[in-house]
Design a protein around this motif. Structure first.
Motif, mmCIF file in Angstrom:
data_model
loop_
_atom_site.group_PDB
_atom_site.id
_atom_site.type_symbol
_atom_site.label_atom_id
_atom_site.label_comp_id
_atom_site.label_asym_id
_atom_site.label_seq_id
_atom_site.Cartn_x
_atom_site.Cartn_y
_atom_site.Cartn_z
ATOM 1 N N ALA A 46 -5.929 -1.988 -0.420
ATOM 2 C CA ALA A 46 -5.014 -1.018 -1.015
ATOM 3 C C ALA A 46 -5.764 0.239 -1.447
ATOM 4 N N ARG A 47 -6.909 0.051 -2.080
ATOM 5 C CA ARG A 47 -7.693 1.194 -2.552
ATOM 6 C C ARG A 47 -8.226 2.028 -1.383
ATOM 7 N N ALA A 48 -8.664 1.346 -0.327
ATOM 8 C CA ALA A 48 -9.174 2.072 0.837
ATOM 9 C C ALA A 48 -8.057 2.884 1.497
ATOM 10 N N ALA A 49 -6.877 2.280 1.641
ATOM 11 C CA ALA A 49 -5.742 3.001 2.224
ATOM 12 C C ALA A 49 -5.365 4.202 1.371
ATOM 13 N N LYS A 50 -5.418 4.050 0.072
ATOM 14 C CA LYS A 50 -5.107 5.156 -0.836
ATOM 15 C C LYS A 50 -6.126 6.275 -0.693
ATOM 16 N N ALA A 51 -7.413 5.899 -0.565
ATOM 17 C CA ALA A 51 -8.466 6.906 -0.393
ATOM 18 C C ALA A 51 -8.321 7.641 0.937
ATOM 19 N N LEU A 52 -7.750 6.961 1.926
ATOM 20 C CA LEU A 52 -7.547 7.579 3.234
ATOM 21 C C LEU A 52 -6.252 8.379 3.298
ATOM 22 N N GLY A 53 -5.486 8.356 2.227
ATOM 23 C CA GLY A 53 -4.238 9.115 2.187
ATOM 24 C C GLY A 53 -3.074 8.391 2.833
ATOM 25 N N ASN A 54 -3.239 7.117 3.148
ATOM 26 C CA ASN A 54 -2.174 6.342 3.777
ATOM 27 C C ASN A 54 -1.355 5.680 2.670
ATOM 28 N N THR A 55 -0.430 6.440 2.120
ATOM 29 C CA THR A 55 0.327 6.000 0.953
ATOM 30 C C THR A 55 1.165 4.762 1.236
ATOM 31 N N ASP A 56 1.822 4.732 2.381
ATOM 32 C CA ASP A 56 2.676 3.597 2.699
ATOM 33 C C ASP A 56 1.866 2.302 2.823
ATOM 34 N N MET A 57 0.709 2.391 3.484
ATOM 35 C CA MET A 57 -0.128 1.209 3.641
ATOM 36 C C MET A 57 -0.666 0.753 2.286
ATOM 37 N N ALA A 58 -1.071 1.702 1.472
ATOM 38 C CA ALA A 58 -1.576 1.361 0.141
ATOM 39 C C ALA A 58 -0.484 0.661 -0.667
ATOM 40 N N ARG A 59 0.723 1.209 -0.610
ATOM 41 C CA ARG A 59 1.832 0.632 -1.364
ATOM 42 C C ARG A 59 2.144 -0.785 -0.879
ATOM 43 N N SER A 60 2.036 -1.005 0.430
ATOM 44 C CA SER A 60 2.293 -2.335 0.987
ATOM 45 C C SER A 60 1.279 -3.354 0.471
ATOM 46 N N TRP A 61 -0.005 -2.966 0.474
ATOM 47 C CA TRP A 61 -1.043 -3.880 -0.017
ATOM 48 C C TRP A 61 -0.874 -4.147 -1.509
ATOM 49 N N TYR A 62 -0.592 -3.134 -2.265
ATOM 50 C CA TYR A 62 -0.390 -3.317 -3.706
ATOM 51 C C TYR A 62 0.806 -4.248 -3.966
ATOM 52 N N SER A 63 1.846 -4.114 -3.181
ATOM 53 C CA SER A 63 3.029 -4.962 -3.346
ATOM 54 C C SER A 63 2.699 -6.423 -3.047
ATOM 55 N N GLN A 64 1.917 -6.641 -1.984
ATOM 56 C CA GLN A 64 1.518 -8.010 -1.644
ATOM 57 C C GLN A 64 0.681 -8.630 -2.760
ATOM 58 N N LEU A 65 -0.216 -7.833 -3.321
ATOM 59 C CA LEU A 65 -1.058 -8.326 -4.408
ATOM 60 C C LEU A 65 -0.220 -8.640 -5.647
ATOM 61 N N ALA A 66 0.719 -7.754 -5.959
ATOM 62 C CA ALA A 66 1.581 -7.984 -7.126
ATOM 63 C C ALA A 66 2.401 -9.258 -6.947
ATOM 64 N N ALA A 67 2.861 -9.510 -5.727
ATOM 65 C CA ALA A 67 3.628 -10.726 -5.466
ATOM 66 C C ALA A 67 2.752 -11.966 -5.596
ATOM 67 N N GLN A 68 1.530 -11.894 -5.084
ATOM 68 C CA GLN A 68 0.608 -13.028 -5.175
ATOM 69 C C GLN A 68 0.252 -13.334 -6.629
ATOM 70 N N CYS A 69 0.200 -12.300 -7.451
ATOM 71 C CA CYS A 69 -0.216 -12.446 -8.850
ATOM 72 C C CYS A 69 0.961 -12.433 -9.817
#
Length: 680
Positions: free
Chosen positions: A618-641
């Motif tokens: 998620a952090r790498a996608a955010k650093a690359l400016g890929n907002t949608d991908m970052a949001r997807s990874w963050y959502s998966q992590l939030a669901a897992q946790c």
């Protein structure tokens, strides 16, 4: 009374003076003595067949067990009673219980039960066979040949005066196979392969014997895992196929046999997800078949971990710890009771909790291990469990629980350094090679975690403080000494200290050295990277070459196991985290973020659902400016946790950056209102 009447009574006649026939009296006497003889013979038989006989009406082996042994006998999976040559049901009961324990790797207790059976019937040959087999742990790559040979020698002494000839063909076949497994003057490969061939023959000849089938399958799995590493890739594939076919056939006929289910789970505990998926059903079935076994509850977590199913990993290991607790409480055991199963499961339980952001629960599990290790003075495997759990909690919590103490809550001052766990005595022989990996592996990772707690996220001033500098330098020096010692085995073989039969252990030692060298490189890179972030530009060009070396070692290590005891700081994850941490000071931020993304992708391929690698992606996608991908990874992590600690920094970050929840659907008007609106 007349004289005739008196005469009749004395002679046995009737009161009316008539005389009873002499023949009738004789028959009555014979009948009475006959009944007495039958009863006497019955009692003699009962005494010889049953020691301390209970109710003959429903006598079974379990009738001769008591207390928690009854719970185990009934709770370790149904067994097919194949009676060995014995006339003592109490000996048979303890033998069968030992067999159940052996199939579930409860080795120490199995040995006790086999020895108890021997004491009750010194000629119960199968009890000696079972005890000998308990000194060989094929999937753990350990054995005690001398102890097994001593057991067989005791059996031979007890079987004197040609008693061996009275045994069944099945028993003699078992004995021949076990003799081959522990034969003198032959190589490990010859012992293991000959035993496997003989045990497969036993399973084929006695197809009503599920234990023979289980032992045969275990012998094949043992070849695949042998410390000797003597199988070529083609041979290993064939052995694996044979094991799968054998287990499949036997489990079809004996679907609830705990040993067969146990070994099926091991068979499918592999990287290939399609193969690993086959292990789910036997893993669940094993837990149901043997509820009293900690290992039976734990084993399905091997499969669930392959898919990142952390809730099931935590659930199965919580059940495993509870099973051990229940048994140990019943027998009034201390922390050494069922230790290999109980504390191994606790380590896995804590690891699963960290992957779900459950830092509070993980810390509670860790504190329990602190108490356990202290009760054993931090010696042996207890120290290793504690050091590995310390490293996992420190690294996986991302410093969120500060510098957790190794021995106590107060043991977290800046100068705190984990006490030495590993003796740097030279490796004397191939037999102690395991003891020259697990202790140093645990200590090296604990030292890495301690360095991490002092430098990750710290300012340059804090990193360069005298106390921190001294502690970090001391930790690095100890890691260096640990790695240097691992060269001893290769050197010992070269100078003739080790025999040629030990040569197969040299590659294994090389892999261990690579794992420890990886920790050494990561520790150095860690300090340099965070010094760079803090403003020491002289360190910015230092850390990546170190991590490149660590990555090369990681890629060359044959095993990609998901075991928490090995995957404490996997290199792709560690490298990716350092890349993300240094993006703000990188000369090419895009390249660095892109490389980090690749590292986390590798990590998730090898360790699905790994919390830090999802966060890093998620952090790498955010650093690359890929907002949608970052949001997807963050959502998966939030669901897992979702059941984790709400204030855990990684979860706070994930929730803040997750995709917003979709708005609720517009409420439809009621039927009457809709009708009015439609006609308006």
């Amino acid at each position: 009374m007349s004289d005739s009447e008196r005469s009749g009574l004395v002679s046995g006649g009737l009161s009316d003076g008539s005389q009873r026939p002499f023949k009738a009296n004789k028959i009555r006497g014979i009948a009475c003595w006959g009944c007495f003889a039958v009863i006497l013979i019955f009692l003699v038989i009962m005494t010889s067949v049953f020691t301390d006989p209970k109710s003959y009406k429903a006598a079974t082996p379990v009738s001769y067990l008591a207390g928690e042994d009854v719970v185990l006998y009934n709770g370790l999976g149904p067994i097919k009673v194949l009676v060995p040559t014995t006339n003592k049901l109490n000996a048979l009961a303890n033998y069968q219980l030992g067999l159940q324990l052996l199939q579930l790797f409860w080795y120490d207790l199995a040995i006790q039960k086999f020895q108890t059976a021997q004491s009750m019937d010194k000629r119960l040959a199968m009890a000696y066979v079972g005890e000998a087999l308990a000194y060989k742990q094929p999937l753990w790559q350990t054995e005690n040949v001398a102890a097994a040979q001593a057991v067989l020698a005791r059996m031979d002494a007890a079987m004197a005066d040609n008693y061996m000839a009275m045994l069944s063909g099945r028993e003699r076949a078992y004995i021949n196979a076990v003799r081959a497994l522990f034969a003198n003057g032959t190589s490990l490969q010859a012992r293991e392969t000959t035993y496997s061939t003989l045990m497969q023959a036993v399973a084929n000849e006695y197809q009503d014997d599920p234990d023979a089938c289980a032992f045969a399958a275990l012998s094949l799995l043992g070849q695949l895992n042998s410390v000797g590493g003597y199988l070529s890739p083609d041979q290993a594939q064939q052995v694996r196929y044979n094991a799968e076919e054998l287990l499949g056939d036997c489990t079809y006929y004996f679907p609830n046999h705990a040993g067969l289910l146990h070994y099926q789970v091991y068979l499918y505990d592999v990287d290939n997800v399609d193969e690993a998926a086959k292990g789910v059903a036997p893993g669940v079935a094993l837990g149901k078949a043997a509820p009293a076994s900690s290992r039976a509850q734990h084993m399905r977590s091997h499969i669930y971990m392959r898919f990142g199913n952390w809730s099931q990993v935590v659930e199965s290991n919580t059940a495993a710890v509870a099973a051990s607790d229940s048994y140990c409480m019943a027998v009034k055991g201390n922390n050494t009771c069922d230790a290999d199963n109980r504390w191994h499961a606790l380590e896995w339980q804590m690891y699963g909790q960290t992957q779900m952001c459950g830092v509070t629960a993980a810390t509670a599990a860790y504190k329990r291990m602190q108490t356990v290790a202290a009760s054993q003075n931090y010696t042996g495997v207890y120290g290793q469990w504690l050091y590995r759990m310390y490293a996992q909690l420190q690294l996986q919590s991302l410093n969120s629980v500060a510098a957790v103490g190794l021995k106590s809550a107060a043991d977290n001052t800046t100068a705190m350094l984990p006490p030495a766990l590993y003796s740097t005595d030279a490796i004397q022989n191939a037999g102690d090679i395991q003891d020259h990996f697990w202790p140093p592996h645990a200590e090296a990772n604990a030292l890495l975690a301690r360095i991490y707690s002092l430098v990750a996220g710290r300012s340059l001033t804090q990193i360069n403080s005298a106390a921190t500098n001294a502690t970090v330098a001391a930790a690095q020096a100890r890691i260096d000494a640990i790695v240097a010692r691992q060269g001893d085995l290769t050197a010992a073989y070269a100078n003739g200290t080790l025999t040629a039969s030990s040569a197969a252990n040299v590659p294994l030692n090389a892999e261990m050295t690579a794992l420890l060298t990886t920790v050494q490189l990561q520790a150095r890179a860690l300090v340099a990277a965070y010094s760079c972030v803090g403003g020491d530009s002289s360190k910015c060009g230092v850390w990546r070459p170190l991590m490149d070396q660590a990555l090369a070692l990681h890629n060359n290590i044959s095993s990609s196991s998901t075991l928490p005891s090995l995957k404490i700081a996997p290199t792709p994850e560690f490298y990716g985290n350092l890349l993300i941490a240094t993006v703000p000071v990188a000369s090419d931020p895009f390249e660095q973020a892109n490389t980090a993304s690749r590292m986390f992708s590798i990590c998730l391929q090898q360790l699905p659902g790994r919390m830090q690698c999802m966060l890093g992606s998620a952090r790498a996608a955010k650093a690359l400016g890929n907002t949608d991908m970052a949001r997807s990874w963050y959502s998966q992590l939030a669901a897992q946790c979702r059941t984790g600690d709400a204030r855990f920094p990684a979860l706070v970050e994930a929730k803040a950056n997750s995709a917003p929840s979709p708005p609720p659907p517009a409420k439809k008007p009621s039927g009457r209102r809709a009708l009015v609106e439609s006609t308006a």
